[in-house]
Write a protein that holds these residues in place. Structure first.
Motif, short mmCIF file in Angstrom:
data_model
loop_
_atom_site.label_atom_id
_atom_site.label_comp_id
_atom_site.label_asym_id
_atom_site.label_seq_id
_atom_site.Cartn_x
_atom_site.Cartn_y
_atom_site.Cartn_z
N ALA A 182 0.94 -1.09 -0.15
CA ALA A 182 -0.02 -0.14 0.03
C ALA A 182 0.88 1.37 -0.07
N GLY A 183 0.48 2.16 -0.70
CA GLY A 183 0.88 3.51 -0.58
C GLY A 183 0.51 4.28 0.75
N GLY A 184 1.15 5.43 0.88
CA GLY A 184 0.44 6.16 2.02
C GLY A 184 -0.58 6.78 1.79
N SER A 185 -1.76 6.66 2.70
CA SER A 185 -3.16 7.17 2.02
C SER A 185 -3.84 7.51 3.67
N LEU A 186 -4.32 8.47 3.71
CA LEU A 186 -5.32 8.90 4.82
C LEU A 186 -6.73 8.01 4.75
N THR A 187 -7.00 7.89 3.44
CA THR A 187 -8.15 7.01 3.03
C THR A 187 -8.21 5.73 3.43
N LEU A 188 -7.17 4.96 3.09
CA LEU A 188 -6.93 3.77 3.45
C LEU A 188 -6.90 3.48 4.98
N ALA A 189 -6.55 4.38 5.72
CA ALA A 189 -6.68 4.44 7.30
C ALA A 189 -8.01 4.54 7.71
N ASP A 190 -8.70 5.72 7.34
CA ASP A 190 -9.90 5.79 7.52
C ASP A 190 -10.97 4.89 7.33
N THR A 191 -10.94 4.19 6.23
CA THR A 191 -11.77 3.16 5.95
C THR A 191 -11.63 1.68 6.70
N GLY A 192 -10.43 1.71 7.30
CA GLY A 192 -9.89 0.34 7.97
C GLY A 192 -8.99 -0.64 7.32
N VAL A 193 -8.83 -0.12 5.91
CA VAL A 193 -8.42 -1.22 5.07
C VAL A 193 -6.92 -1.51 5.35
N ILE A 194 -6.26 -0.49 5.83
CA ILE A 194 -4.80 -0.77 6.49
C ILE A 194 -5.02 -2.00 7.55
N GLU A 195 -5.57 -1.50 8.48
CA GLU A 195 -5.97 -2.55 9.60
C GLU A 195 -6.34 -4.02 9.00
N LEU A 196 -7.16 -3.97 7.93
CA LEU A 196 -7.38 -5.36 7.46
C LEU A 196 -6.28 -6.09 6.77
N LEU A 197 -5.50 -5.36 6.19
CA LEU A 197 -4.53 -5.89 5.40
C LEU A 197 -3.43 -6.30 6.48
N ALA A 252 8.95 -1.40 9.32
CA ALA A 252 10.46 -1.46 8.89
C ALA A 252 11.24 -0.58 10.08
N LYS A 253 12.39 -1.01 10.42
CA LYS A 253 12.80 -0.28 11.61
C LYS A 253 13.98 0.88 10.83
N THR A 254 14.43 0.68 9.83
CA THR A 254 15.29 1.64 9.12
C THR A 254 14.84 2.05 7.80
N ARG A 255 15.49 3.16 7.41
CA ARG A 255 15.16 3.65 6.15
C ARG A 255 15.46 2.71 4.90
N GLU A 256 16.56 1.92 5.19
CA GLU A 256 16.90 1.02 4.25
C GLU A 256 15.67 -0.17 4.22
N GLU A 257 15.24 -0.59 5.24
CA GLU A 257 14.29 -1.60 5.17
C GLU A 257 13.18 -0.86 4.45
N VAL A 258 12.71 0.17 4.75
CA VAL A 258 11.33 0.99 4.08
C VAL A 258 11.74 0.91 2.57
N GLU A 259 12.84 1.31 2.11
CA GLU A 259 13.00 1.39 0.63
C GLU A 259 13.14 -0.13 0.02
N GLU A 260 13.62 -1.01 0.76
CA GLU A 260 13.39 -2.37 0.48
C GLU A 260 11.97 -2.97 0.16
N ILE A 261 11.04 -2.44 1.25
CA ILE A 261 9.61 -2.73 0.94
C ILE A 261 9.01 -1.99 -0.16
N TYR A 262 9.60 -0.69 -0.65
CA TYR A 262 8.92 -0.03 -1.83
C TYR A 262 9.45 -0.82 -3.04
N ARG A 263 10.52 -1.43 -3.14
CA ARG A 263 10.99 -2.07 -4.24
C ARG A 263 10.24 -3.56 -4.45
#
Length: 215
Positions: free
Chosen positions: A55-70, A83-94
């Protein structure tokens, strides 16, 4: 329900039907739902258990409960919040490029069926354009505007609120108005218009909500 509320709901339904028809002409799959509960039911219906999702960052996904479902364990969720580090975040992006389903909201949708996204890092618009097998767009009818010219006006209006939500040090979080800044924390860096889905029919799955979510 008051007469005023009934009339606004009727107007939203008619607008949703009009936009949905135009999105379908562009070969996107579209569903109209009323509220948060129907959003979650539609997601459960569309996404098989065990699928790899991101998922991309989104207030809508949070408000609808979709992030919680995922995060519920039903799916293999590539969750950048874990993710605990910026490197881990970027790995998830990829890794998100190989997801079965990528969830996001559109910043705006035009009446003729263009999906518009504004991004800071570029990871979201990159995944929307190419990579994940399916892109699930959840957006409220209140995000619909007439054309791309109005899109830009709406984005300039709401971007300061998104910057404030993310606790950024940008000029707009001080003034409340877009300044077309050069701040290193600027979130308005990548502007994407999805004109059509004819090359990959059905890749975009758009859930239009009558209830307002996000900004």
């Amino acid at each position: 329900m008051s007469l005023r509320d009934e009339l606004w709901l009727w107007k939203k339904e008619k607008l949703a039907e009009h936009v949905a028809n135009n999105l379908r002409k562009k070969k996107h799959e579209v569903w109209i739902v009323r509220d948060r509960g129907e959003v979650l039911e539609k997601v459960k219906e569309l996404i098989p258990e065990g699928a790899t999702v991101s998922a991309g960052g989104s207030l809508t996904l949070a408000d609808t409960g979709v992030i919680e479902l995922l995060r519920s364990g039903r799916y293999n969720f590539l969750d950048r919040a874990a993710a605990k580090t910026r490197e881990e975040v970027e790995e998830i992006y990829r890794k998100s490029f190989w997801a079965d389903y990528y969830f996001t909201s559109a910043n705006t949708i035009t009446e003729d069926g263009k999906l518009v996204f504004l991004d800071g890092n570029g990871n979201r618009v990159a995944a929307v354009v190419f990579g994940p097998k399916n892109v699930v767009v959840i957006a409220s009818v209140n995000k619909v505007v007439k054309d791309v010219e109005e899109v830009r006006e709406r984005l300039r209006y709401i971007s300061p609120m998104n910057s404030r939500r993310l606790n950024l040090e940008t000029p707009c979080t001080k003034t409340g108005f877009c300044a077309d800044c050069t701040s290193p924390q600027r979130i308005c860096n990548y502007f994407l218009v999805v004109e059509s889905g004819v090359r990959q029919p059905g890749r975009f799955k758009v859930i239009l909500t009558l209830e307002d979510f996000g900004l």
